[in-house]
Structures are given as structure tokens and as C-alpha cells.
Design a protein around this motif. Sequence first.
Motif, PDB file in Angstrom:
ATOM      1  N   ALA A 158      -5.200  -9.382   2.544  1.00  0.00           N
ATOM      2  CA  ALA A 158      -4.313  -8.212   2.591  1.00  0.00           C
ATOM      3  C   ALA A 158      -2.900  -8.567   3.055  1.00  0.00           C
ATOM      4  O   ALA A 158      -1.983  -7.764   2.869  1.00  0.00           O
ATOM      5  CB  ALA A 158      -4.910  -7.134   3.492  1.00  0.00           C
TER       6      ALA A 158
ATOM      7  N   THR B  25      -5.124  -1.280   3.159  1.00  0.00           N
ATOM      8  CA  THR B  25      -5.490  -1.732   1.806  1.00  0.00           C
ATOM      9  C   THR B  25      -6.151  -0.575   1.068  1.00  0.00           C
ATOM     10  O   THR B  25      -6.624   0.388   1.679  1.00  0.00           O
ATOM     11  CB  THR B  25      -6.502  -2.907   1.827  1.00  0.00           C
TER      12      THR B  25
ATOM     13  N   SER C 178      -7.659  -7.848   9.041  1.00  0.00           N
ATOM     14  CA  SER C 178      -6.705  -7.080   8.239  1.00  0.00           C
ATOM     15  C   SER C 178      -5.820  -6.201   9.104  1.00  0.00           C
ATOM     16  O   SER C 178      -4.665  -5.957   8.768  1.00  0.00           O
ATOM     17  CB  SER C 178      -7.456  -6.206   7.230  1.00  0.00           C
TER      18      SER C 178
ATOM     19  N   PRO D  62       0.814  -1.222   0.000  1.00  0.00           N
ATOM     20  CA  PRO D  62       0.000   0.000   0.000  1.00  0.00           C
ATOM     21  C   PRO D  62       0.846   1.269   0.000  1.00  0.00           C
ATOM     22  O   PRO D  62       0.397   2.312  -0.477  1.00  0.00           O
ATOM     23  CB  PRO D  62      -0.826  -0.116   1.285  1.00  0.00           C
TER      24      PRO D  62
END
Lengths: 524, 524
Positions: free
Chosen positions: A188, A337, A158, A26
Motif C-alpha cells: 500500500a 486501501t 499498512s 486512495p
Amino acid sequence: MSGLGLSLIGAGRGEPGGPTFTGWNPAEGVALEPRYHAARPEEVERACSLAAAAAPSFAALSSRQRAVFLEHIAEALLAAEADFLAVTPKETGLPVARIQGELGRAAGQFRQFAKLLEEGSWVDARIDRAMPDRKPLPRADLRSMLRAVGPVAVFGASNFPLAFSVAGGDTASALAAGCPVVAKAHPAHPATSERAALAIRAAVAACGLHEGVFSLLFDAGTEVGASLVRHPAIRAVGFTGSRGGGQALMALAAARPVPIPVFAEMGSINPIFILPSALASRPQAMADALAASILQGAGQFCTSPGLLVAVEGPGYEAFRERLVEKLGAAPAAPMLTRTIAERFREGVGRLAARSDTRTCVKGESQAARGAAALFEAEATHVLAEHALTEEVFGSCAVVTRARDVAELLRVASQLEGQLTATVMMDAADESLAADLLPTLTDRVGRVLMNGVPTGVEVCPAMVHGGPFPASSDGRFTAVGTGAIRRFVRPVCFQDVPDSLLPPELRAENPLSLWRTVDGVLKRE
Amino acid sequence: MSGLGLSLIGAGRGEPGGPTFTGWNPAEGVALEPRYHAARPEEVERACSLAAAAAPSFAALSSRQRAVFLEHIAEALLAAEADFLAVTPKETGLPVARIQGELGRAAGQFRQFAKLLEEGSWVDARIDRAMPDRKPLPRADLRSMLRAVGPVAVFGASNFPLAFSVAGGDTASALAAGCPVVAKAHPAHPATSERAALAIRAAVAACGLHEGVFSLLFDAGTEVGASLVRHPAIRAVGFTGSRGGGQALMALAAARPVPIPVFAEMGSINPIFILPSALASRPQAMADALAASILQGAGQFCTSPGLLVAVEGPGYEAFRERLVEKLGAAPAAPMLTRTIAERFREGVGRLAARSDTRTCVKGESQAARGAAALFEAEATHVLAEHALTEEVFGSCAVVTRARDVAELLRVASQLEGQLTATVMMDAADESLAADLLPTLTDRVGRVLMNGVPTGVEVCPAMVHGGPFPASSDGRFTAVGTGAIRRFVRPVCFQDVPDSLLPPELRAENPLSLWRTVDGVLKRE
């Protein structure tokens, strides 16, 4: 370390064939190697069948034998630190120090359960001895203890790739209880999930346990998770994530021919009530502490504060301005994410577009980065509009201005279920705090004073859970040793010969447990 | 004593206006006076609102204050014995001695919870003291205990008009936990329900409690019960009855905007496994004991045995023949209601019509009377046909002939969730019993040896519950002091000043409770 990208089914691996996905960085906005393969239906079936096959022997281990297993897992996790540091920051955008801390926490959870099991009294052994001469009817010998419910499906979260994911609190408490685990990796952080699963699998092998005690499934969408929850071998589900995700699992589980419990921890807005004397005496200090809590981990904690309620008066403006200053100065932070970042932007956008909010801070949030946001609203509007108390996952809070103390109490009394509520108070606020407390304890899992809700201690007294919608079942905690209670049920043995009883219930008390004998707690 | 036929809403009464119904004498087949009026929607609303209003002060009572209240209820119930003896046998067909016994049991349940509350440690107080100097982060002071969840809806059961109805175990455990109760009377014994409610209401008044602590609603159909479960003030449901009824409530509760738990105890077939040595050594004695258990209360117990599994061989024929003799000689017994008797006849008829069963005993069952029935089936058929292991509520059992021990074990391994399983064994059967035990403990709430499952002791070690479909949530018992756990949840207090803490969590331990302090159980 480079992952194979295949599910771990007992001691084996899955095969390519299903849909695939990759991890994603990310911070840099790039896809990561390798490609991960979703478990095929026959692999879900095999993982669940193995778990069912492993269940009796795993449940029959003594608490102390399972403690050794948990210690092995803790060791194996810590031994993999270099691997985690190589993959986890990349696929989560989280800093190295956070990953190190979380790894310690994950290992620590296994160790804390090991300690609980070593001591052993957690099984709540109860013994009511026979009364053969009782009139009008004799009493049988009755002995009960908590036993594992069977295989548990764990959905990795996550936002805590280590401490609430594959080797997180749900897995630790289920294994501690004696339940095999079939984990579903969060997409993720697949590499982190794979590495954690390898650590658990190594411990299974080292302890000579049935391979079905643990499996990890990858999923490119929601199919694998759904079949897992529907599988007849699965007896309970642990989940941490969004309300939508949790409720979908609850519906699936309730619709099974044999319904099973889902322990879904779905987050909340974690309201902060700032009482007048505290507000007047230390507005900046409180704003500093709360801003830090709101910003921590880009606000991606279940316990991140989202609603700050204060009565207008001395200190109010200073408090708000200091919050504006602190949150406004914070750089946009990488979120876990793209989806989380998009939802954060949407939520912030919705609040900014309302006529009953005033936008105090709203930075530029781009790609997978989120900039902190702060809004102000009148308590009358917060009372009238549910949208103002809905969680926006990320660093986003609404300062709520109450005209008087009565209005602040009304906001408290309208809250839906929350993980936490915080009261900021001085000695002069004590009587108001006493008025507020029953309302809060009725609605939350944890009430705290003069602190911040982020930072969930792993300890026996912790309650991380709360009335719906904070969690699916507020009678259980997801963090701390109490979490083991989710995965056990009592079984009673009536007139069973001593030689056939589990050691926990035998006459001699060979494990030296605290037991309730004829209603009296004793250790003999 | 003649009832008013109106709901008891807090300290007041409902009014006529809704549908009406009457009690009914199953032994004589006649309707009873007076006519009962279903609660109107505004009365359901008022009962629930009163319960919500009463909840905070009732939950805030100390355990010991609530113990006094429970003792008052026990006294008031016993003082009403003459009233119960005047109305209950008429509307249930149960003999006077049974009513007397059940009244003692009902009062005894309140007293047992009072004793639990007097001692006080049931709240599971956990204290993790602050560690201000801990590195890298200090630890806050964390203290948790169990607290009442709020108002509970209790559905009276038909088969225990006192011990599992308005003043039964669900009400006793909910009130013990600190939860106000809104009870729904079972239409089969309205006068008994009204009298029991008056006893509880007298205790509410005598203890100066909020009137909303208890209400009783009458219902002519299912409307009142359904609105009760849907009401936002209700936080949990207790129910004992049929699987259909329980599942309907589970669906209603799961579909609420805020789902709530339903504790439905739905019965089971309570299998009996007769091991070879026991079968050979005492076939008649076991048949006598089991026949008595099957016949007890016309088989209208949740724990009545419905499946008797034995391996063909020495003793088998003698066992079955003695059962045939005993059950065949028993006169048809009055059942609780016409509906129950009709369903019993239907169930017996279905088993008699099958080609894979042999009818051993099937007397004439007329009107509200039911005659015991016994069938025989091969284990292979029982394994193949789910219908052979479905409960027929009443005195009805299927003797299952296994060809060998492996087949007996297979029957055990195919069982769905059960309240109980019984093993009849001699010393020579011990190794087989040891093989059977893990299968049984995985499927039942209570395993018993060389006894009969009817007769559920009220004590700390009792587990009356079991995996679905025996009950909706096998992690809880409906009988015994453990039942209080259904209606509480843990709440954690972090850094809350001692003066604002509940006494259970204060530093001085003023109630002298057993508490888990820094992970160690102590009483200081």
C-alpha cells in the motif's frame, strides 16, 4: 523523488522479472508511478544470505556502536522529510500533519533505542562468581547476557507507513538488538517504503557496516513474504496486521524444520467500560472523547475502540445520543486501501444486518472512503454472540447496554485477548473499578483509566501487545524499549577467560553497566 | 510410605476408573506396588478448572507472600527425605546419594526463587511519569510490571525424579511467577511424584492458599497429557524430555484455538572442542574428566557430552586411548526405564553398524542396563552425515577427528542448536578459541571452557536452554532464576489511580524495589 521500483538487496538493487504492482492514491482513486517489481526468488535468497553473513559482526558491535548507527538512521529519516511529504500522503490518503508526526515518531523510536543502548544495562548482565571452595562441589564462574538471535524478517504494516513499517518499531528494535533486518514492503505504500529503506541503507554505509544489515523486498502478493519466513537464515518475524495474515505467518513459522517465533500484533476491539458514576456525571464529555478516538485516522489504529460497555441508567441515553451526533456528523474519510475500505463496509454491513443490533449511525461509504458506524446491542446478546465482539477495522463501534453492574463484569470476563481495555470512572466508581481490574489485567496488555486507547506512547513502560488473538505472544511488547526483548536470547559463559568475554561481562565492568552480581544488582 | 495411586486434584483425590500402570524397578526388573490410576477426563477438567479459579488470588499475592509459600514447599520436601529414600531409588535405579543430592537441589530451587521474590525487583517495574505540559501532546502516566500468565501444565522429566519433575524447576518457577500448576507425573517414578505432590499440597494448605494452586495427574499413556495441553485454562507448558515428545506438545499447543507457548527442553549432544595445545599438553587428564562426565548418571543428563571434536596431532591418540580405557572399564549401569535402555541400545547399534564410524568401546547392554559406547569418525563424515550428530541418550559419544583447525571450525559452524558447547584450551589456544566463540554463542545456550557440561548450577546467570532443537524456545532458560520469565508477561497501567495500582508500581515504592523510572534505574 521518484523511486526505482526495485528491491534493495544489501548495497545493491533487485532486477525486474517478477510480478509487478503500483501504489494507489486512495483519495483520488488513481494508480501511482512508478511500477514496483516483486523480488525474485534469487533476490530473497541473496537478501537472507547477506543478512546471515552480516549477523556475527553486527551482533558483535558494542551496544554503544549500534547506538551511533541508530542515531544515523534517525537523522537520515528526518533529512528525507520532503521526500516523504511528496509521496506518502498520495499513496496513503493520510494528511501531511499526520505524516510529519509519524516521521517524528519513527525517528524518535530509533533515538529511544539509541539511548537504551548508550546506557547499556538492557543486556541483563548476570554474574555468579566462582566459589572454588564450596562444598560438596565448587561453583564455576557463570556469566550471562542477552545476545541477538540473528536475522529478523519485518513485515511493514499498512496503517502506519512510517512508524510501523520499513523504518518502524520492529526494524528499530531488531537493529537495536543487533539483528540484521530483511524487510518486506507493504504494497500500500511502496514509495514510502523505498525512501525509508534508502535512509537505513545510507546509515549502514555511513557507519561502515556490512551491507547485509538491511535489505528491503517488494512483493506483489504473498510469495516473497512466505519465502522470507521459510528461509533458514531468518530467526524471528515481526508483523503488524490482520489476524488472518498473522496466523498464516505463525503457521508457516511453526512448520519450518527449525520453528521460529512470530511476533504478530493483530489488533483488537479495545473495550471501554463506562462505570455508573462517571456515566451519570459526564456523559457528553466522555462521548466527545470516545467519538474523537473512534474517528481518529478513520479508525485505522490497532487501538481504536470498538466496544463501549455501559450500564443503563442516568447518563446512558445522553452518552449514546452524543456519540450518535458526533459520529453521524463526521464525513466519510479516505481509508488506506480499497481492500481495507471494502472489508470495513462488509463488517459494518454484517453488524447492520443482525437482528440483535440496532443501527445508530451508518453513513455512506463509497470507493476508498469509510463513514463511521455505531450500533447498539444488549449485553446479553454481546455475551451470546462472538460476532458482536469481532474487530471491524475502521471507525465502527458497538455500544453495549448492560442491565446491571454484574452484566458489565460478565462482558469483561468473556473478552478474548485485547491490546487495551479502558475504564471510565469517578471516585465513586473506585470499588467497582477494583473488582474489574483483575479481570482486565488477565486479558489485556494495557489497562487505562479515563483516557482513550488510541495514542500509543513510545516509552519504557509501554506494553503494546496482549494475549492471543491481540498478538501472537502476549509476553512481549511491540512498542517501547521493551520491544528489544523479542529479538534476543540469553547466553551463558562458564569459566571463560576475561579476555574472551564480551565487555559487558568482564570483571572490570568497563561499560559501567548495572549488573546482577551474585544475585545483587550493582554498578561496579 | 505407600502411595494411594490416585491423582491429587486440589485438596482431593482422583478415583479409580481409567487405565492403570505401575512403577518398575530397573535394577531388579520387577514391577512395584501400588497400582496407579490414570486421571479420568473429568479429573483433568476439575484440576484445570480449580487452577483457573485459583489463578486470580494466587497472582494477586505479593511476591513476598509467595516467597513464604515456596519456603514451605522447600521445608516439606526436605522433611519427606526418608519417604523419598524409600521409594525413589527403587523406581529409578538411582543411588541414594544421588537422590539426596537431588532433593537438596529441588528444595534449593524453591529457596532460590523465594529469595528472588523476597527482594522483589524481578517484576521489572517501569514507571514513566505523566508530562501534562508536554507539547504537542501531554504524556499519560504509564507503569508496567510482569504478571503471571495463568495456569501452567508441567510435565515431569524421567531423568531428574526430584529436581526436574513434579517439584522441579518448572513447578518452582511457575509457582514463583504466581501461576497455578497442574503437573503430569512421569510414569517412571509415580511414587516419587505422589510424595512430592503431597509436600506441595501441604504447603498450599499451610499457607491457606486456594486448593487449585496445585494438582498432580497420573497418566498411563499420553491421553491425560494431551488433554491437559489442550485445556483452555492452561496458558503455558513446561516439559523436559525427548525431541519427539516435545515436538508433539508444541504441535498440540500451536493447534489450539488460543495457541500457548511450550517450553520444551529436548536435550542435545553437547559438543566438546579440544584445541591443539590443550590436546598436546594434557590428553589423559581431559579424557579422564570427559569420561567421568559421559558416564555420570549412565549418561542420562541433557548435558551429557556426545561429540568430542579434536584435531589429529600430538595428544590425539593418547586422548582417545585413555577414553577407550576409561569407558571400556565402566560396568553397565542401570538406566531409568526399559524404554530408555532399549532406545540407547538401538542408538548405539545404529552407530556401530555404520561404515563411517569405528567402534572403540561397546559393552554388553542387557535388560535395563546400558554399557558405555565410544565411536570414532572422521570430521568429513560428521560434516556429511547428520546421523553422526544425533543424540543417543545415555553414555555414548563420538570422537571426531578433524584434519586441521579449519575442519574443526566447520564442524562447529554446522551444529544445530545445543544446550552447551565446551572448549578445552590452553593459553596458546586463545586465538583459536576467540575464532570459535562467535560460532558457538550463536548456536548454544551455555559455552564453557575447560570444564564438563554435566552439572547445571542453579543460579541467576545459568542458561539451560538453547536454539531449537535443544529447546523449543531458546529465548528462555529452564534452570536458574531466569526461568521465571517463561511464565509472566508485562501489563501496563495508564493513568490508574495510585490506590488501584499493585504495590510494586505505587508512587511511594512501598516494597523498595529497583524500578526504571523515566528510563533510569533507581530504588526510590
